[in-house]
Design a protein around this motif. Structure first.
Motif, PDB file in Angstrom:
ATOM      1  N   LEU A 131      36.948  50.812  39.120  1.00  0.00           N
ATOM      2  CA  LEU A 131      36.814  49.360  39.166  1.00  0.00           C
ATOM      3  C   LEU A 131      35.967  48.841  38.009  1.00  0.00           C
ATOM      4  CD1 LEU A 131      37.354  46.718  40.693  1.00  0.00           C
ATOM      5  CD2 LEU A 131      35.295  47.177  42.043  1.00  0.00           C
ATOM      6  N   ARG A 132      34.854  49.516  37.733  1.00  0.00           N
ATOM      7  CA  ARG A 132      33.961  49.072  36.653  1.00  0.00           C
ATOM      8  C   ARG A 132      34.696  49.054  35.316  1.00  0.00           C
ATOM      9  NH1 ARG A 132      31.375  51.881  32.903  1.00  0.00           N
ATOM     10  NH2 ARG A 132      31.842  53.864  33.939  1.00  0.00           N
ATOM     11  N   ARG A 133      35.431  50.108  35.010  1.00  0.00           N
ATOM     12  CA  ARG A 133      36.118  50.169  33.726  1.00  0.00           C
ATOM     13  C   ARG A 133      37.319  49.232  33.684  1.00  0.00           C
ATOM     14  NH1 ARG A 133      37.181  55.808  31.165  1.00  0.00           N
ATOM     15  NH2 ARG A 133      37.389  54.378  29.402  1.00  0.00           N
ATOM     16  N   ALA A 134      37.949  48.989  34.837  1.00  0.00           N
ATOM     17  CA  ALA A 134      39.053  48.036  34.862  1.00  0.00           C
ATOM     18  C   ALA A 134      38.568  46.654  34.461  1.00  0.00           C
ATOM     19  CB  ALA A 134      39.686  47.998  36.252  1.00  0.00           C
ATOM     20  N   TRP A 135      37.301  46.348  34.803  1.00  0.00           N
ATOM     21  CA  TRP A 135      36.746  45.044  34.451  1.00  0.00           C
ATOM     22  C   TRP A 135      36.148  45.048  33.048  1.00  0.00           C
ATOM     23  CZ3 TRP A 135      36.769  40.101  34.904  1.00  0.00           C
ATOM     24  CH2 TRP A 135      35.671  39.332  34.509  1.00  0.00           C
ATOM     25  N   THR A 136      35.216  45.965  32.777  1.00  0.00           N
ATOM     26  CA  THR A 136      34.480  45.930  31.517  1.00  0.00           C
ATOM     27  C   THR A 136      35.300  46.437  30.325  1.00  0.00           C
ATOM     28  OG1 THR A 136      33.530  48.114  31.955  1.00  0.00           O
ATOM     29  CG2 THR A 136      32.275  46.201  32.695  1.00  0.00           C
ATOM     30  N   ASP A 137      36.015  47.537  30.505  1.00  0.00           N
ATOM     31  CA  ASP A 137      36.717  48.162  29.382  1.00  0.00           C
ATOM     32  C   ASP A 137      38.148  47.675  29.218  1.00  0.00           C
ATOM     33  OD1 ASP A 137      34.403  49.557  29.130  1.00  0.00           O
ATOM     34  OD2 ASP A 137      35.182  51.464  29.866  1.00  0.00           O
ATOM     35  N   ALA A 138      38.717  47.068  30.260  1.00  0.00           N
ATOM     36  CA  ALA A 138      40.111  46.638  30.183  1.00  0.00           C
ATOM     37  C   ALA A 138      40.220  45.112  30.156  1.00  0.00           C
ATOM     38  CB  ALA A 138      40.909  47.217  31.356  1.00  0.00           C
ATOM     39  N   TYR A 139      39.828  44.465  31.253  1.00  0.00           N
ATOM     40  CA  TYR A 139      40.037  43.012  31.340  1.00  0.00           C
ATOM     41  C   TYR A 139      39.205  42.245  30.313  1.00  0.00           C
ATOM     42  CZ  TYR A 139      40.963  38.449  33.390  1.00  0.00           C
ATOM     43  OH  TYR A 139      41.367  37.149  33.573  1.00  0.00           O
ATOM     44  N   LEU A 140      37.914  42.526  30.243  1.00  0.00           N
ATOM     45  CA  LEU A 140      37.045  41.766  29.337  1.00  0.00           C
ATOM     46  C   LEU A 140      37.419  41.932  27.871  1.00  0.00           C
ATOM     47  CD1 LEU A 140      33.439  42.087  30.823  1.00  0.00           C
ATOM     48  CD2 LEU A 140      34.996  40.127  30.907  1.00  0.00           C
ATOM     49  N   THR A 141      37.982  43.079  27.523  1.00  0.00           N
ATOM     50  CA  THR A 141      38.327  43.317  26.117  1.00  0.00           C
ATOM     51  C   THR A 141      39.677  42.730  25.742  1.00  0.00           C
ATOM     52  OG1 THR A 141      39.296  45.471  26.678  1.00  0.00           O
ATOM     53  CG2 THR A 141      36.969  45.439  26.041  1.00  0.00           C
ATOM     54  N   THR A 142      40.427  42.221  26.709  1.00  0.00           N
ATOM     55  CA  THR A 142      41.751  41.666  26.411  1.00  0.00           C
ATOM     56  C   THR A 142      41.887  40.204  26.817  1.00  0.00           C
ATOM     57  OG1 THR A 142      42.592  42.511  28.529  1.00  0.00           O
ATOM     58  CG2 THR A 142      42.885  43.911  26.589  1.00  0.00           C
ATOM     59  N   HIS A 143      40.797  39.584  27.319  1.00  0.00           N
ATOM     60  CA  HIS A 143      40.821  38.176  27.712  1.00  0.00           C
ATOM     61  C   HIS A 143      39.576  37.478  27.180  1.00  0.00           C
ATOM     62  CE1 HIS A 143      43.618  39.939  30.640  1.00  0.00           C
ATOM     63  NE2 HIS A 143      44.101  38.729  30.837  1.00  0.00           N
ATOM     64  N   ASP A 144      39.710  36.185  26.913  1.00  0.00           N
ATOM     65  CA  ASP A 144      38.540  35.419  26.514  1.00  0.00           C
ATOM     66  C   ASP A 144      37.843  34.840  27.740  1.00  0.00           C
ATOM     67  OD1 ASP A 144      40.033  33.220  27.332  1.00  0.00           O
ATOM     68  OD2 ASP A 144      40.532  32.568  25.299  1.00  0.00           O
ATOM     69  N   SER A 145      36.825  34.019  27.518  1.00  0.00           N
ATOM     70  CA  SER A 145      36.038  33.484  28.637  1.00  0.00           C
ATOM     71  C   SER A 145      36.838  32.540  29.522  1.00  0.00           C
ATOM     72  CB  SER A 145      34.794  32.767  28.103  1.00  0.00           C
ATOM     73  OG  SER A 145      35.171  31.709  27.225  1.00  0.00           O
ATOM     74  N   SER A 146      37.976  32.047  29.028  1.00  0.00           N
ATOM     75  CA  SER A 146      38.829  31.160  29.821  1.00  0.00           C
ATOM     76  C   SER A 146      39.987  31.908  30.459  1.00  0.00           C
ATOM     77  CB  SER A 146      39.362  30.018  28.936  1.00  0.00           C
ATOM     78  OG  SER A 146      38.302  29.256  28.411  1.00  0.00           O
ATOM     79  N   ASP A 147      39.937  33.244  30.426  1.00  0.00           N
ATOM     80  CA  ASP A 147      40.967  34.107  31.013  1.00  0.00           C
ATOM     81  C   ASP A 147      42.306  33.983  30.301  1.00  0.00           C
ATOM     82  OD1 ASP A 147      39.546  35.357  33.374  1.00  0.00           O
ATOM     83  OD2 ASP A 147      39.246  33.247  33.818  1.00  0.00           O
ATOM     84  N   VAL A 148      42.277  33.642  29.040  1.00  0.00           N
ATOM     85  CA  VAL A 148      43.480  33.624  28.224  1.00  0.00           C
ATOM     86  C   VAL A 148      43.579  34.954  27.488  1.00  0.00           C
ATOM     87  CG1 VAL A 148      44.681  32.496  26.313  1.00  0.00           C
ATOM     88  CG2 VAL A 148      43.361  31.128  27.947  1.00  0.00           C
ATOM     89  N   GLY A 149      44.750  35.577  27.546  1.00  0.00           N
ATOM     90  CA  GLY A 149      44.920  36.870  26.922  1.00  0.00           C
ATOM     91  C   GLY A 149      44.755  36.817  25.417  1.00  0.00           C
ATOM     92  N   THR A 150      44.060  37.803  24.877  1.00  0.00           N
ATOM     93  CA  THR A 150      43.846  37.896  23.430  1.00  0.00           C
ATOM     94  C   THR A 150      44.479  39.144  22.845  1.00  0.00           C
ATOM     95  OG1 THR A 150      41.723  39.024  23.783  1.00  0.00           O
ATOM     96  CG2 THR A 150      41.681  36.622  23.569  1.00  0.00           C
TER      97      THR A 150
END
Length: 233
Positions: A131-150
């Motif tokens: 769960l931790r890596r799904a959030w920190t290493d996956a989601y946060l690195t592919t989305h901006d603060s507005s949850d738009v994919g980067t």
């Protein structure tokens, strides 16, 4: 009278000599030993470069290093310069039926992991890192603060987080009014709290709350709300 002459005992026959190995057998063995030694040395060198601080050699050989290390020999630690986490994350989620006719309470996904790890001398890798890596290493690195994919991987990482949450929520959702087969939408709430500095361990840290808006569970039909414009309570 003369004493009788003792005859010498018969000596045991010599054991048959073992035929020497043919030259090609020794050559094959030597080549195998050299090959295994080279492979082991190469693996140790690549592993060292992966975990060492960035340098000229690791930068120049970044492509062959990545091809060798990932995905089978991925290293999650660093040599000489450890980088411990400085924040605590609490990931929660809730689900609903179509157009939010029924909504469950928030499920604390992180607490589920903590309860499994607590007093467990041999905690599993999934409970500690999934769960931790799904959030920190996956989601946060592919989305901006507005949850738009980067990134092109943004939708995949979002669905990965959804899949982890669904595995944990489905067994509990029915008692909260949403049968597992009726789940249509999911929302996340992530609370981030900085770890207090060592010289002030009791210093109160102000948490930051991030809401990932309601989305449909299925990756084939992504939407942010209901056609009639209704929103979840």
């Amino acid at each position: 009278m003369s004493e009788p002459i003792e005859e010498p005992a018969a000596s045991a026959p010599d054991p048959p000599r073992q035929a020497p190995r043919p030259w090609w057998s020794r050559a094959v063995l030597g080549v195998a030993v050299l090959g295994i030694s080279f492979l082991a040395l190469y693996h140790l060198t690549i592993t060292f470069l992966t975990n060492s601080p960035t340098n000229t050699v690791s930068t120049r050989l970044a492509t062959p290093i990545a091809k060798w290390v990932y995905p089978w020999f991925e290293q999650n630690w660093r040599l000489f310069a450890p980088n411990p986490m400085s924040q605590n994350f609490t990931v929660e989620a809730r689900v609903s039926t179509d157009c939010y006719s029924s909504v469950t309470p928030w499920y604390n996904l992180s607490q589920m992991d903590y309860d499994t790890i607590l007093h467990n001398p041999f905690p599993g890798h999934l409970e500690q890192n999934e769960l931790r890596r799904a959030w920190t290493d996956a989601y946060l690195t592919t989305h901006d603060s507005s949850d738009v994919g980067t990134s092109g991987r943004a939708e995949m990482t979002r669905q990965y987080l959804v899949n982890i949450a669904m595995q944990r929520i489905q067994p509990r959702s029915a008692k909260d009014g949403v049968p597992p087969g009726k789940i249509m939408n999911i929302e996340f709430r992530v609370t981030t709290t900085d770890i207090a500095p060592a010289d002030a361990p009791n210093q109160v840290q102000q948490p930051a709350v991030h809401i990932i808006p309601w989305r449909q569970v299925s990756p084939d039909a992504v939407s942010y709300g209901c056609p009639n414009g209704s929103v979840a309570p």
